[in-house]
Design a protein around this motif. Structure first.
Motif, PDB file in Angstrom:
ATOM      1  N   ASP A  22       2.266   7.937  12.696  1.00 35.75           N
ATOM      2  CA  ASP A  22       1.537   7.004  13.559  1.00 35.75           C
ATOM      3  C   ASP A  22       1.362   5.629  12.915  1.00 35.75           C
ATOM      4  N   VAL A  56       1.121   4.869   9.737  1.00 39.56           N
ATOM      5  CA  VAL A  56       0.334   4.893   8.505  1.00 39.56           C
ATOM      6  C   VAL A  56       1.085   5.727   7.470  1.00 39.56           C
ATOM      7  N   TRP A 100      -8.522  -4.451  -0.172  1.00 34.92           N
ATOM      8  CA  TRP A 100      -7.887  -4.600   1.143  1.00 34.92           C
ATOM      9  C   TRP A 100      -6.936  -5.779   1.047  1.00 34.92           C
ATOM     10  N   GLN A 111      -2.903  -3.196   3.946  1.00 38.12           N
ATOM     11  CA  GLN A 111      -2.860  -2.080   3.001  1.00 38.12           C
ATOM     12  C   GLN A 111      -4.216  -1.959   2.314  1.00 38.12           C
ATOM     13  N   ILE A 140      -2.818   3.178   1.097  1.00 41.79           N
ATOM     14  CA  ILE A 140      -2.778   3.479   2.522  1.00 41.79           C
ATOM     15  C   ILE A 140      -2.194   2.240   3.195  1.00 41.79           C
ATOM     16  N   SER A 141      -0.959   2.375   3.669  1.00 41.23           N
ATOM     17  CA  SER A 141      -0.215   1.231   4.207  1.00 41.23           C
ATOM     18  C   SER A 141      -0.089   1.369   5.715  1.00 41.23           C
ATOM     19  N   PHE A 142      -0.352   0.268   6.414  1.00 42.51           N
ATOM     20  CA  PHE A 142      -0.338   0.253   7.869  1.00 42.51           C
ATOM     21  C   PHE A 142       0.854  -0.561   8.362  1.00 42.51           C
ATOM     22  N   ALA A 202       5.198   8.660   6.749  1.00 40.69           N
ATOM     23  CA  ALA A 202       4.945   7.817   7.927  1.00 40.69           C
ATOM     24  C   ALA A 202       4.520   8.659   9.126  1.00 40.69           C
ATOM     25  N   ILE A 204       0.549   7.166   3.412  1.00 44.84           N
ATOM     26  CA  ILE A 204      -0.384   7.310   2.296  1.00 44.84           C
ATOM     27  C   ILE A 204       0.378   7.886   1.105  1.00 44.84           C
ATOM     28  N   HIS A 210       2.758  -6.129   3.957  1.00 44.97           N
ATOM     29  CA  HIS A 210       2.576  -5.055   4.928  1.00 44.97           C
ATOM     30  C   HIS A 210       2.291  -5.637   6.303  1.00 44.97           C
TER      31      HIS A 210
END
Length: 130
Positions: free
Chosen positions: A33, A35, A85, A57, A107-109, A31, A37, A53
Motif C-alpha cells: 500500500d 509503504v 521525519w 520517510q 518507514i518510507s512512503f 512494499a 518498512i 522519497h
C-alpha cells in the motif's frame, strides 16, 4: 493482514547503487500500500547514497551513533531513541558515524528516487563543523 515471523526475515546486503560501505537490510514489510518498512544496520562509516522519497520517510534510531544530512546542509547527529521525519522530495542521506555501528528502522512512503553516492568530503564535513 500480513504477519511476518522473525525466522522468516532475511538480512541482505544493501545494493551498491544505494549504499557506500556495508549495510544490512531486514525487510520488516516489503512494499505494501505504498509503504516500505526496513530495519537497516550500518557498519562504521557506511551510509546511503543521496535519495528522496515521494511521500516522505520516518527514521527511528534503534542503536548506535549515526548521521543524517539534507543536501546543502551540515550532517546532523543521530543517537539511540532519536527519530527523524524527512518530508516528501527532500534530498538526503543517512548512515553510521565513522566510529560506530548504527541501526534504524526506516518507514518510507511512496517511491524512493536514488541518486549518486555521498562524497567523502560531504560525509566528513561534520568533523569540521562540530
Amino acid at each position: 493482514m500480513i504477519i511476518t515471523h522473525p525466522n522468516e526475515q532475511r538480512k541482505v546486503p544493501g545494493k551498491a547503487s544505494q549504499f557506500t560501505g556495508l549495510a544490512l537490510g531486514d525487510a520488516v514489510m516489503p512494499a505494501t500500500d505504498g509503504v516500505i518498512i526496513n530495519t537497516v544496520s550500518f557498519a562504521p562509516g557506511s551510509r546511503t547514497h543521496w535519495h528522496e522519497h515521494e511521500a516522505g520517510q520516518l527514521l527511528i534510531i534503534l542503536s548506535g551513533y549515526g548521521l543524517i544530512c539534507t543536501d546543502g546542509e551540515t550532517p546532523q547527529p543521530l543517537r539511540t531513541g532519536s527519530w527523524v521525519w524527512i518530508p516528501p522530495g527532500e534530498r538526503h542521506w543517512h548512515g553510521a558515524a565513522p566510529d560506530s555501528f548504527f541501526t534504524h528502522t526506516a518507514i518510507s512512503f511512496g517511491a524512493t528516487r536514488w541518486s549518486d553516492a555521498v562524497s567523502t568530503d560531504d560525509y566528513e564535513r561534520h568533523h569540521h563543523d562540530q
